[in-house]
Design a protein around this motif. Structure first.
Motif, short mmCIF file in Angstrom:
data_model
loop_
_atom_site.label_atom_id
_atom_site.label_comp_id
_atom_site.label_asym_id
_atom_site.label_seq_id
_atom_site.Cartn_x
_atom_site.Cartn_y
_atom_site.Cartn_z
N ALA A 138 0.84 -1.20 0.00
CA ALA A 138 0.00 0.00 0.00
C ALA A 138 0.88 1.24 0.00
N ALA A 189 -3.14 5.53 1.02
CA ALA A 189 -4.10 4.47 1.35
C ALA A 189 -4.08 4.17 2.85
N ARG A 224 -6.25 6.57 4.79
CA ARG A 224 -7.68 6.24 4.72
C ARG A 224 -8.00 5.02 5.58
N GLU A 225 -7.08 4.09 5.69
CA GLU A 225 -7.32 2.93 6.55
C GLU A 225 -7.41 3.35 8.01
#
Length: 261
Positions: free
Chosen positions: A108, A112, A115-116
């Motif tokens: 990743a 990303a 956002r996780e």
């Protein structure tokens, strides 16, 4: 390796500059496993990915709210199971403590991961009522600081009572020249967009924490963020990058008091 890349690598290296530095991960894992034996967590999935899981430690009785601790490792190492013992300080004061894993580089990119963590905190907010307090170490300090950037608008943000980035990486641009960027794949656009130092700020209570004995690059990164936020910067006496988080396991430590105060 070019001279400039080598210089950046050295500036952000930690283990080689800490006595017994290579022994710390095994010690963390041992302490975390022993803590989970005493306090088995609830595992919650906050997404479909293999690493989109968090451990939730609940106190005895009704929780005052939730602390979320996001681990470091230069976005490339570790998971939630290495840090369980750091929940002890907040648990002793009646707070639930959540520790998420997140997808690492090179699988990743950092955008990303941001956002996780946003989604992970949302899952905690659904599971535990009350205020939220965010802490993160190193790369995790970066990720919790990102939660105070205006490009994100999570529905839980008005519940955030304090954010404590510990030894955070606030400006990612220097890392574009580091060897780790072979995995991170930062380009100029992402480095700027994912740097808490450069984002439009949201008014949330924040205290930036760093060890006074850390590498100069980490002290600089912490200072830059505190100046940008106009918030308190604490330089913990005698603490280096690996032991600066140990106070989270102590109910009455200055770091725990700052996070919960």
């Amino acid at each position: 390796m070019t001279d400039s890349r080598a210089a950046i690598d050295v500036a952000y290296a930690n283990a080689s500059h800490i006595p017994g530095g290579m022994e710390y991960p095994a010690r963390w894992a041992e302490a975390a496993a022993a803590f989970r034996e005493r306090h088995p967590p609830e595992e919650i999935a906050y997404g479909a990915g293999a690493r989109q899981r968090l451990d939730l430690f609940r106190p005895e009785g009704e929780a005052k709210g939730a602390v979320i601790f996001v681990h470091g490792g230069f976005w490339r190492a570790f998971d939630k199971s290495s840090w369980s013992h750091l929940a002890e300080g907040a648990l002793a004061h009646g707070w639930a403590v959540a520790m998420p894993s997140y997808t690492l580089a090179p699988e990743a990119r950092i955008a990303a991961m941001t956002r996780e963590i946003e989604a992970a905190i949302g899952a905690v907010a659904e599971a535990v009522p009350g205020p939220l307090r965010l802490a993160g170490h190193s790369a995790g300090g970066h990720l919790v600081a990102r939660m105070a950037c205006a490009d994100l608008s999570p529905p839980w943000r008005d519940r955030v009572a304090r954010i404590v980035p510990i030894s955070p990486l606030s400006d990612l641009r220097p890392l574009m020249g580091a060897t780790m960027n072979d995995d991170l794949r930062l380009d100029r656009e992402e480095a700027e967009a994912e740097s808490p130092l450069l984002c439009e700020q949201v008014d949330l209570p924040m205290t930036v924490w760093v060890g006074a004995a850390e590498r100069p690059a980490f002290i600089d990164q912490a200072r830059w963020l505190a100046e940008r936020r106009g918030c308190e910067l604490v330089e913990a006496p005698g603490r280096h990058h690996f032991d600066v988080i140990e106070e989270l396991a102590e109910p009455d430590s200055p770091l725990t008091e700052t996070l919960l105060g």
